[in-house]
Design a protein around this motif. Structure first.
Motif, PDB file in Angstrom:
ATOM      1  N   ALA A 190      66.772  58.380 -10.994  1.00  0.00           N
ATOM      2  CA  ALA A 190      67.726  57.659 -11.836  1.00  0.00           C
ATOM      3  C   ALA A 190      68.408  56.554 -11.044  1.00  0.00           C
ATOM      4  O   ALA A 190      68.573  56.650  -9.821  1.00  0.00           O
ATOM      5  N   ARG A 191      68.807  55.509 -11.754  1.00  0.00           N
ATOM      6  CA  ARG A 191      69.628  54.474 -11.136  1.00  0.00           C
ATOM      7  C   ARG A 191      71.045  55.013 -10.976  1.00  0.00           C
ATOM      8  O   ARG A 191      71.559  55.701 -11.860  1.00  0.00           O
ATOM      9  N   LEU A 192      71.666  54.708  -9.869  1.00  0.00           N
ATOM     10  CA  LEU A 192      73.017  55.210  -9.621  1.00  0.00           C
ATOM     11  C   LEU A 192      73.984  54.773 -10.719  1.00  0.00           C
ATOM     12  O   LEU A 192      74.866  55.535 -11.120  1.00  0.00           O
ATOM     13  N   CYS A 193      73.807  53.563 -11.229  1.00  0.00           N
ATOM     14  CA  CYS A 193      74.715  53.056 -12.258  1.00  0.00           C
ATOM     15  C   CYS A 193      74.506  53.726 -13.612  1.00  0.00           C
ATOM     16  O   CYS A 193      75.337  53.566 -14.520  1.00  0.00           O
ATOM     17  N   ASP A 194      73.410  54.481 -13.772  1.00  0.00           N
ATOM     18  CA  ASP A 194      73.142  55.154 -15.042  1.00  0.00           C
ATOM     19  C   ASP A 194      73.700  56.574 -15.088  1.00  0.00           C
ATOM     20  O   ASP A 194      73.626  57.237 -16.123  1.00  0.00           O
ATOM     21  N   ILE A 195      74.234  57.058 -13.975  1.00  0.00           N
ATOM     22  CA  ILE A 195      74.827  58.396 -13.936  1.00  0.00           C
ATOM     23  C   ILE A 195      76.266  58.298 -14.433  1.00  0.00           C
ATOM     24  O   ILE A 195      77.003  57.387 -14.046  1.00  0.00           O
ATOM     25  N   SER A 196      76.671  59.231 -15.275  1.00  0.00           N
ATOM     26  CA  SER A 196      78.031  59.200 -15.831  1.00  0.00           C
ATOM     27  C   SER A 196      79.059  59.067 -14.713  1.00  0.00           C
ATOM     28  O   SER A 196      79.169  59.965 -13.868  1.00  0.00           O
ATOM     29  N   PRO A 197      79.824  57.977 -14.679  1.00  0.00           N
ATOM     30  CA  PRO A 197      80.789  57.781 -13.585  1.00  0.00           C
ATOM     31  C   PRO A 197      82.009  58.683 -13.692  1.00  0.00           C
ATOM     32  O   PRO A 197      82.641  59.003 -12.687  1.00  0.00           O
ATOM     33  N   ILE A 198      82.337  59.102 -14.920  1.00  0.00           N
ATOM     34  CA  ILE A 198      83.518  59.936 -15.153  1.00  0.00           C
ATOM     35  C   ILE A 198      83.174  61.004 -16.187  1.00  0.00           C
ATOM     36  O   ILE A 198      82.496  60.729 -17.176  1.00  0.00           O
ATOM     37  N   ILE A 199      83.639  62.223 -15.955  1.00  0.00           N
ATOM     38  CA  ILE A 199      83.575  63.277 -16.959  1.00  0.00           C
ATOM     39  C   ILE A 199      84.955  63.917 -17.046  1.00  0.00           C
ATOM     40  O   ILE A 199      85.694  63.964 -16.061  1.00  0.00           O
ATOM     41  N   ILE A 200      85.297  64.396 -18.229  1.00  0.00           N
ATOM     42  CA  ILE A 200      86.638  64.921 -18.479  1.00  0.00           C
ATOM     43  C   ILE A 200      86.537  66.344 -19.007  1.00  0.00           C
ATOM     44  O   ILE A 200      85.729  66.631 -19.897  1.00  0.00           O
ATOM     45  N   CYS A 201      87.357  67.219 -18.452  1.00  0.00           N
ATOM     46  CA  CYS A 201      87.435  68.602 -18.919  1.00  0.00           C
ATOM     47  C   CYS A 201      88.895  68.917 -19.196  1.00  0.00           C
ATOM     48  O   CYS A 201      89.721  68.898 -18.274  1.00  0.00           O
ATOM     49  N   ASP A 202      89.198  69.191 -20.462  1.00  0.00           N
ATOM     50  CA  ASP A 202      90.586  69.385 -20.883  1.00  0.00           C
ATOM     51  C   ASP A 202      91.392  68.142 -20.500  1.00  0.00           C
ATOM     52  O   ASP A 202      91.126  67.069 -20.985  1.00  0.00           O
ATOM     53  N   THR A 203      92.344  68.288 -19.596  1.00  0.00           N
ATOM     54  CA  THR A 203      93.163  67.138 -19.191  1.00  0.00           C
ATOM     55  C   THR A 203      92.809  66.635 -17.794  1.00  0.00           C
ATOM     56  O   THR A 203      93.499  65.771 -17.255  1.00  0.00           O
ATOM     57  N   THR A 204      91.747  67.170 -17.215  1.00  0.00           N
ATOM     58  CA  THR A 204      91.359  66.791 -15.854  1.00  0.00           C
ATOM     59  C   THR A 204      90.201  65.800 -15.882  1.00  0.00           C
ATOM     60  O   THR A 204      89.201  66.026 -16.562  1.00  0.00           O
TER      61      THR A 204
END
Length: 208
Positions: free
Chosen positions: A131-145
């Motif tokens: 995968a291209r590095l720019c195609d990996i999700s840069p941010i993920i959110i769990c609840d409020t974190t």
């Protein structure tokens, strides 16, 4: 080294042969045992039944044949949903809940890639996702974190194409929003690389 539980075999002339499981999954379990990525809590609605907890050192993300790494948020949302199953304790006909609590510090994600529909094979037979590095999700959110992508652990397989085969590990570290560096013990210093670089992704690291 002792945390890896090596096998030491004495050889001639005072030498020793030291072998151990050096796969990234084993390293994470052995060295980072005190900081799991998540905790799974199983609890029956009846107070008479035992409550159980187990540490999850990393989450496993199974990619389909499309090979997409930008759907990690949906994967995490589904992973933390509470499941309900029948209580297995003798004499109890109630349901018990299974909850996954994600760490508030860091999150390792093991990436499995299947080129066909057969995802029931051993994880060791899974392909390494490219995968291209720019195609990996840069941010993920769990609840409020909010977790930010900090690094990619890459593995170039040997001839057997198994994940535990002889190969070479490298790490791609993210310095800010777009700048990446390659860390390779075959090189004398970190190498700046573009975020459009295609890399073999075995594990992803997210932190707060």
């Amino acid at each position: 080294m002792s945390l890896m539980i090596p096998d030491v075999q004495p050889l001639e002339y005072g030498n020793s042969l030291v072998t151990c499981d050096a796969t990234i999954s084993h390293v994470i379990k052995a060295i980072l045992s005190d900081i799991p990525s998540a905790k799974e809590i199983t609890e029956c609605i009846s107070s008479k039944c035992d409550k159980s907890e187990r540490n999850i050192m990393y989450l496993t993300y199974q990619m389909g044949k499309e090979g997409r790494l930008d759907e990690l948020q949906s994967f995490l949302d589904e992973r933390i949903e509470t499941d309900f199953i029948n209580c297995a304790q003798i004499g109890c006909d109630n349901m018990k809940s299974v909850k996954t609590i994600i760490s508030k510090m860091s999150l390792f994600i093991d990436v499995l890639y299947w080129e066909d529909e057969n995802d029931q094979c051993s994880s060791e037979a899974a392909n390494i996702s490219m995968a291209r590095l720019c195609d990996i999700s840069p941010i993920i959110i769990c609840d409020t974190t909010t977790y930010e992508l900090r690094g990619v652990i890459a593995f170039r397989q040997g001839k057997s194409k198994l994940r535990h085969s002889i190969g070479h590990h490298t790490t791609y570290a993210k310095r800010d929003t777009k700048h990446w560096e390659l860390y390779d013990d075959l090189k004398t210093k970190p190498v700046p690389i573009k975020d459009t670089t295609i890399v073999p992704c075995e594990f992803l690291l997210y932190t707060i």
